[in-house]
Design a protein around this motif. Sequence first.
Motif, mmCIF file in Angstrom:
data_model
loop_
_atom_site.group_PDB
_atom_site.id
_atom_site.type_symbol
_atom_site.label_atom_id
_atom_site.label_comp_id
_atom_site.label_asym_id
_atom_site.label_seq_id
_atom_site.Cartn_x
_atom_site.Cartn_y
_atom_site.Cartn_z
ATOM 1 N N LEU A 260 0.848 -1.180 0.000
ATOM 2 C CA LEU A 260 0.000 0.000 0.000
ATOM 3 C C LEU A 260 0.888 1.236 0.000
ATOM 4 O O LEU A 260 1.882 1.291 0.716
ATOM 5 C CB LEU A 260 -0.935 -0.009 1.206
ATOM 6 N N GLY A 261 0.535 2.198 -0.864
ATOM 7 C CA GLY A 261 1.362 3.379 -1.010
ATOM 8 C C GLY A 261 2.775 3.027 -1.419
ATOM 9 O O GLY A 261 3.738 3.597 -0.912
ATOM 10 N N SER A 262 2.915 2.103 -2.364
ATOM 11 C CA SER A 262 4.230 1.551 -2.702
ATOM 12 C C SER A 262 4.950 2.362 -3.769
ATOM 13 O O SER A 262 4.362 2.695 -4.802
ATOM 14 C CB SER A 262 4.083 0.109 -3.203
ATOM 15 N N PRO A 263 6.262 2.625 -3.575
ATOM 16 C CA PRO A 263 7.054 3.260 -4.628
ATOM 17 C C PRO A 263 7.602 2.255 -5.628
ATOM 18 O O PRO A 263 8.273 2.635 -6.595
ATOM 19 C CB PRO A 263 8.200 3.902 -3.833
ATOM 20 N N GLY A 264 7.348 0.959 -5.399
ATOM 21 C CA GLY A 264 7.889 -0.106 -6.238
ATOM 22 C C GLY A 264 8.434 -1.217 -5.371
ATOM 23 O O GLY A 264 8.738 -1.019 -4.189
ATOM 24 N N MET A 265 8.578 -2.407 -5.955
ATOM 25 C CA MET A 265 9.037 -3.568 -5.200
ATOM 26 C C MET A 265 10.334 -4.150 -5.749
ATOM 27 O O MET A 265 10.727 -5.249 -5.407
ATOM 28 C CB MET A 265 7.943 -4.641 -5.185
ATOM 29 N N ALA A 281 -2.268 -4.953 -4.211
ATOM 30 C CA ALA A 281 -1.753 -3.579 -4.188
ATOM 31 C C ALA A 281 -2.891 -2.584 -4.011
ATOM 32 O O ALA A 281 -3.988 -2.756 -4.567
ATOM 33 C CB ALA A 281 -0.984 -3.263 -5.468
ATOM 34 N N ALA A 282 -2.611 -1.529 -3.226
ATOM 35 C CA ALA A 282 -3.582 -0.454 -3.014
ATOM 36 C C ALA A 282 -2.877 0.888 -3.124
ATOM 37 O O ALA A 282 -1.744 1.038 -2.673
ATOM 38 C CB ALA A 282 -4.224 -0.590 -1.624
ATOM 39 N N ARG A 283 -3.554 1.838 -3.745
ATOM 40 C CA ARG A 283 -3.054 3.213 -3.747
ATOM 41 C C ARG A 283 -4.229 4.173 -3.798
ATOM 42 O O ARG A 283 -5.092 4.087 -4.683
ATOM 43 C CB ARG A 283 -2.130 3.494 -4.930
ATOM 44 N N GLY A 284 -4.276 5.074 -2.815
ATOM 45 C CA GLY A 284 -5.357 6.036 -2.739
ATOM 46 C C GLY A 284 -5.199 7.161 -3.737
ATOM 47 O O GLY A 284 -4.090 7.432 -4.218
ATOM 48 N N ILE A 289 2.644 9.300 -3.300
ATOM 49 C CA ILE A 289 3.574 8.322 -3.870
ATOM 50 C C ILE A 289 3.369 8.189 -5.382
ATOM 51 O O ILE A 289 4.273 7.774 -6.113
ATOM 52 C CB ILE A 289 3.414 6.953 -3.173
ATOM 53 N N ALA A 290 2.178 8.580 -5.871
ATOM 54 C CA ALA A 290 1.906 8.517 -7.310
ATOM 55 C C ALA A 290 2.811 9.452 -8.096
ATOM 56 O O ALA A 290 3.015 9.263 -9.304
ATOM 57 C CB ALA A 290 0.443 8.852 -7.586
ATOM 58 N N ASP A 291 3.374 10.454 -7.443
ATOM 59 C CA ASP A 291 4.245 11.411 -8.126
ATOM 60 C C ASP A 291 5.697 10.946 -8.195
ATOM 61 O O ASP A 291 6.528 11.602 -8.825
ATOM 62 C CB ASP A 291 4.198 12.771 -7.416
ATOM 63 N N VAL A 292 6.013 9.837 -7.562
ATOM 64 C CA VAL A 292 7.385 9.312 -7.598
ATOM 65 C C VAL A 292 7.566 8.506 -8.881
ATOM 66 O O VAL A 292 6.814 7.563 -9.133
ATOM 67 C CB VAL A 292 7.658 8.425 -6.370
ATOM 68 N N PRO A 293 8.546 8.833 -9.726
ATOM 69 C CA PRO A 293 8.750 8.099 -10.982
ATOM 70 C C PRO A 293 9.070 6.636 -10.723
ATOM 71 O O PRO A 293 9.890 6.321 -9.849
ATOM 72 C CB PRO A 293 9.942 8.824 -11.625
ATOM 73 N N ASN A 294 8.411 5.738 -11.452
ATOM 74 C CA ASN A 294 8.635 4.305 -11.281
ATOM 75 C C ASN A 294 9.727 3.821 -12.219
ATOM 76 O O ASN A 294 9.475 3.145 -13.223
ATOM 77 C CB ASN A 294 7.331 3.532 -11.510
ATOM 78 N N ARG A 315 -6.012 -5.962 -7.148
ATOM 79 C CA ARG A 315 -6.251 -4.600 -6.677
ATOM 80 C C ARG A 315 -7.088 -4.589 -5.406
ATOM 81 O O ARG A 315 -8.069 -5.320 -5.281
ATOM 82 C CB ARG A 315 -6.949 -3.775 -7.765
ATOM 83 N N VAL A 316 -6.684 -3.747 -4.486
ATOM 84 C CA VAL A 316 -7.444 -3.501 -3.262
ATOM 85 C C VAL A 316 -8.159 -2.171 -3.410
ATOM 86 O O VAL A 316 -7.532 -1.165 -3.765
ATOM 87 C CB VAL A 316 -6.510 -3.445 -2.038
ATOM 88 N N PRO A 317 -9.473 -2.101 -3.178
ATOM 89 C CA PRO A 317 -10.183 -0.824 -3.316
ATOM 90 C C PRO A 317 -9.635 0.203 -2.332
ATOM 91 O O PRO A 317 -9.476 -0.082 -1.144
ATOM 92 C CB PRO A 317 -11.641 -1.187 -2.996
ATOM 93 N N ALA A 318 -9.331 1.392 -2.850
ATOM 94 C CA ALA A 318 -8.741 2.427 -1.997
ATOM 95 C C ALA A 318 -9.232 3.814 -2.375
ATOM 96 O O ALA A 318 -8.560 4.808 -2.087
ATOM 97 C CB ALA A 318 -7.210 2.355 -2.083
ATOM 98 N N GLY A 319 -10.389 3.890 -2.996
ATOM 99 C CA GLY A 319 -10.895 5.168 -3.481
ATOM 100 C C GLY A 319 -11.216 6.163 -2.394
ATOM 101 O O GLY A 319 -11.279 7.371 -2.657
ATOM 102 N N ASP A 320 -11.416 5.700 -1.153
ATOM 103 C CA ASP A 320 -11.750 6.616 -0.066
ATOM 104 C C ASP A 320 -10.580 6.841 0.892
ATOM 105 O O ASP A 320 -10.746 7.401 1.977
ATOM 106 C CB ASP A 320 -12.964 6.117 0.714
ATOM 107 N N VAL A 321 -9.386 6.410 0.493
ATOM 108 C CA VAL A 321 -8.201 6.601 1.331
ATOM 109 C C VAL A 321 -7.689 8.028 1.181
ATOM 110 O O VAL A 321 -7.579 8.551 0.067
ATOM 111 C CB VAL A 321 -7.091 5.600 0.946
#
Length: 347
Positions: A260-265, A281-284, A289-294, A315-321
Motif C-alpha cells: 500500500l502506497g508503494s514506490p515499487g518492489m 496492491a492499493a493506492r489512494g 507516492i503517485a508522483d514518484v517516478p517508477n 487490486r485492493v479498493p482504496a478510493g476513499d483513502v
Amino acid sequence: MRRFARTLGTAVAAVAVVVGTAGWASGDSQRAVTGPPPGTADWRAETLAGRPLPDPASAAPLEVARFFAELDDPARRELLRRHPLVVGNLDGAPLPLRYEANRIAAAATGEARYAPLAAADRQILAFDPRGRGQVAEVFGDVERAEHVSVIVPGSDNDATGHDRRRAPSTGPAGMATALRAAAGGSAAVIAWTGYTTPVGVGLDAAGGNLAQAGAVRLVRFTRGLDAVGAPDPVLFCHSYGSVVCGLAARHTDAADVVVLGSPGMRAGTADALGTRARVWAARGPSDWIADVPNVELAGIGHGADPASAAFGARRVPAGDVRGHAGYFAPGTASLAAFAAIARGEAR
C-alpha cells in the motif's frame, strides 16, 4: 536509439527529482543495524550441560525452537535472566519467554524513551536498542490465532516512534491495532519495525540498501514464526516497507503480500517476485507516492508501479483513502479488504 534516449531521459529526470527537490533532499543517511543483538559474544561463550547455545547469527529458527523444547523451565529462565537481549531477539524461542526477556531488556536500558516498552501488558517480540532502535509488537495471541499478519512500515519508524502519538490508525502500532480490530479475535497482528528505516525521503528512501538489509531480517523473522507453529503470515507492506517485502517475498512462506502506497518492489511484475503468495496492491487517489517516478537506475528508484494493471497484482479498493497513511482508517474500503485478506477470506 530513440527508445534508449527516452528511457535515459526519464531515469535522469527521476534522479533529478530524488536529489533536487526539497522533499527528497530532507532525508538523513542511515547505517543499517544488522547482525545478532548485543550480548551475543557472552551468549556464545556459555554452554548448557556441556552443550553450546544456538548461535544467534547462524542457527536456524527451527534449530532454536528444538533447543528450547528440550530445556526445563528453570534452564529457560536462567538463560532469560542472564541474556535477556539475546533471548528476546532469538527467532524460534518460545514467544512468552521473548516477551518477558524484552520487558527486562527495555527496562535495563534506563532510557525514558524505551520505558513504555517494558510495561507488563505489552507483548514485545523483538527489541534492539542499537541505532534508532528496532521493535516488534504482537497484538492478539499468535500461539492460538488462526491467522497472523505482519505490518512492515516505511520511512521514519523506529523503536521510539513505534507507538508515538500521531493520527489514528497510522504508524506501525496504529495500523496493527486497526487491522486486528477489523479482522476479529481469530487474527493476531504484529507491528514489525525490525529494520533500519530511511529518515525522510532522501537518497536512502530512493535506494535499496536499507531494504536489502531489512529483507534479510524480515525473512528470518517469518521463519521464526513458522518455527513456533504460527500460521503462514500475511505481509502488509507500507511505502518503503513494500520495497523490503519485494526483496524478501520469495524467501518467506507468506500466504499473501499486500502493498500500500508503494514506490515499487524492485520487480517488474508480480510474477517476477518469485513468490507463491498472492500479491495485492492499493493506492489512494491523493497519495503523493503517485508522483514518484517508477524507474530504477544505478540503484536509485524501485521500479514498476505495483498498483498498475501491467504489474499484475490483485487490486485492493482504496478510493476513499486520504493521503499516504490513511489506508487503515476505520470505515475505509481498504481496511475492510485488508481484514478479509487477513482472515483468509478474500479471493
